[in-house]
Design an enzyme around this catalytic site. Structure first.
Site, mmCIF file in Angstrom:
data_model
loop_
_atom_site.group_PDB
_atom_site.id
_atom_site.type_symbol
_atom_site.label_atom_id
_atom_site.label_comp_id
_atom_site.label_asym_id
_atom_site.label_seq_id
_atom_site.Cartn_x
_atom_site.Cartn_y
_atom_site.Cartn_z
ATOM 1 N N GLU A 29 35.729 61.883 50.008
ATOM 2 C CA GLU A 29 37.096 61.228 49.155
ATOM 3 C C GLU A 29 38.234 60.988 50.279
ATOM 4 O OE1 GLU A 29 36.678 63.890 45.791
ATOM 5 O OE2 GLU A 29 36.577 61.886 44.549
ATOM 6 N N GLY A 31 35.470 58.837 36.366
ATOM 7 C CA GLY A 31 34.545 57.993 35.408
ATOM 8 C C GLY A 31 35.547 57.436 34.422
ATOM 9 N N ILE A 78 31.132 64.393 33.319
ATOM 10 C CA ILE A 78 30.676 63.799 32.094
ATOM 11 C C ILE A 78 29.906 62.711 32.095
ATOM 12 C CG2 ILE A 78 31.417 63.174 29.870
ATOM 13 C CD1 ILE A 78 34.147 64.654 30.168
ATOM 14 N N ASP A 124 32.216 55.420 37.968
ATOM 15 C CA ASP A 124 31.060 55.298 36.774
ATOM 16 C C ASP A 124 31.776 55.204 35.498
ATOM 17 O OD1 ASP A 124 31.648 58.461 37.738
ATOM 18 O OD2 ASP A 124 31.182 58.251 35.598
ATOM 19 N N MET A 181 38.115 65.999 37.380
ATOM 20 C CA MET A 181 37.891 67.308 37.447
ATOM 21 C C MET A 181 38.884 68.047 38.241
ATOM 22 S SD MET A 181 33.785 67.480 37.647
ATOM 23 C CE MET A 181 33.376 69.117 37.433
ATOM 24 N N GLU A 182 40.151 67.404 38.417
ATOM 25 C CA GLU A 182 41.007 68.275 39.364
ATOM 26 C C GLU A 182 42.570 67.736 38.710
ATOM 27 O OE1 GLU A 182 38.813 66.514 40.936
ATOM 28 O OE2 GLU A 182 37.296 68.085 41.192
HETATM 29 N N1 ADE Z 1 34.544 61.963 38.555
HETATM 30 C C1 ADE Z 1 33.832 60.841 38.487
HETATM 31 N N2 ADE Z 1 33.202 60.484 37.650
HETATM 32 C C2 ADE Z 1 33.384 61.670 36.768
HETATM 33 C C3 ADE Z 1 32.673 61.889 35.515
HETATM 34 N N3 ADE Z 1 31.858 61.256 34.990
HETATM 35 N N4 ADE Z 1 33.067 63.023 34.922
HETATM 36 C C4 ADE Z 1 33.792 64.058 35.510
HETATM 37 N N5 ADE Z 1 34.551 63.686 36.717
HETATM 38 C C5 ADE Z 1 33.964 62.620 37.273
#
Ligand code: ADE
Length: 229
Positions: A11, A77, A151, A197, A173-174
Site C-alpha cells: 500500500e 471497502g 468484511i 472493493d 482495519m486501521e
Molecule cells: N480494506 C479493504 N477492503 C476491506 C474490507 N472489505 N473490509 C475491511 N477492510 C478492508
C-alpha cells in the site's frame, strides 16, 4: 516531520520508492525510513494490519520522531453505493465500529468512560486532499469505520448498523485506531483510502487486485498533503 503510513508494504510501495537520501530504522520486525519527498522530511512505513498493530506503530512513531502530522493511506471497502471501486475516500472523521459496550449504556463505537467516539481528521488536510485530481475515479469525503474484520458480504449482511447507526461510508482495519492515538497525542491526521472493493462476495479478489493501484493513487495525495507546509 510528516509520518506516512499504510497497513501493508504494497500500500505504500510507490511512496517508499519516492524517498530520497533515506535512513532505515528498525522497530521489532518492522522497518521505517526517514528521508525526504519533494524536500519535505518524512518517515514512511507500514502499520501492520488491524487496530493493535496500527496503534502500536503510531505511538512508536510519535515517541521517536518529531511528528507534525500523520497521513494514513491504503485501501478500503465501500459500503456506500455512491462510492465505487477505484474512487478515493478522504475521511472527514472515523470511528471504531467493533468497540461495543452497549450493555453498559454506551453507544456503539464509544470508548467507555472517556466520552470519546468519533475522531475528526484535520480540516485543513481534508480540504487539501479533497482538491487532488486522482489518476482515475472520483474523490469523496466521508466517514471511515475501522474494525478487526475484513468484511465481505457475509459480514455486511449481519452488520446493518455500519450504515444505519454509524453512518459509515467505507470499512477498513486501521484508520480509527491511528486516529485515536494521534488525537490522544495532539497530532493532526488525515486518512485517504482508495476503494478496492464493495465489502461483498468479490471483496477478496478485488482487494488483492487493487494493492498496486492504491499505492500509485496514494502518491498523488501524499504530494498534495506534504507540500506547502
Ligand atoms: N480494506 C479493504 N477492503 C476491506 C474490507 N472489505 N473490509 C475491511 N477492510 C478492508
Amino acid at each position: 516531520m510528516i509520518a506516512i503510513l499504510g497497513a501493508l508494504d504494497g500500500e505504500i510501495e510507490t511512496i517508499t520508492r519516492a524517498l530520497r537520501e533515506y535512513t532505515t530504522h528498525r522497530f521489532g520486525t518492522y522497518e521505517f525510513r526517514t528521508g525526504t519527498i519533494d524536500r519535505v522530511e518524512v518517515v514512511v512505513g507500514k502499520s501492520g494490519v488491524g487496530k493493535a498493530r496500527a496503534a502500536m506503530v503510531t505511538q512508536y512513531l510519535i515517541d521517536h520522531f518529531p511528528l507534525t502530522k500523520l497521513v494514513f493511506t491504503g485501501l478500503a471497502g465501500s459500503i456506500n453505493p455512491d462510492i465505487r471501486i477505484g474512487d478515493t475516500l478522504v475521511a472527514t472523521d472515523c470511528l471504531q465500529h467493533d468497540i461495543d459496550a452497549s450493555p453498559l449504556g454506551f453507544a456503539r463505537g464509544e470508548i467507555p468512560y472517556e466520552g470519546v467516539r468519533v475522531f475528526a481528521a484535520d480540516p485543513e488536510l481534508v480540504e487539501r486532499a479533497s482538491q487532488v485530481l486522482p489518476a482515475s475515479g472520483r474523490v469523496h469525503r466521508g466517514r471511515i469505520l475501522t474494525g478487526d474484520q475484513f468484511i465481505d458480504r457475509n459480514g455486511l449482511q449481519s452488520m446493518n448498523y455500519l450504515r444505519t447507526d454509524l453512518a459509515g461510508d467505507a470499512v477498513e482495519m486501521e484508520g480509527a485506531s491511528v486516529a485515536s492515538v494521534c488525537s490522544f497525542n495532539g497530532i493532526p491526521f488525515c486518512l485517504v483510502r482508495t476503494i478496492s472493493d464493495e465489502a461483498n462476495q468479490d471483496a477478496k479478489v478485488d482487494f488483492e487486485r487493487f494493492l498496486p493501484v492504491a499505492s500509485a493513487n496514494s502518491m498523488h495525495f501524499i504530494r498534495a498533503l506534504i507540500g506547502a507546509d
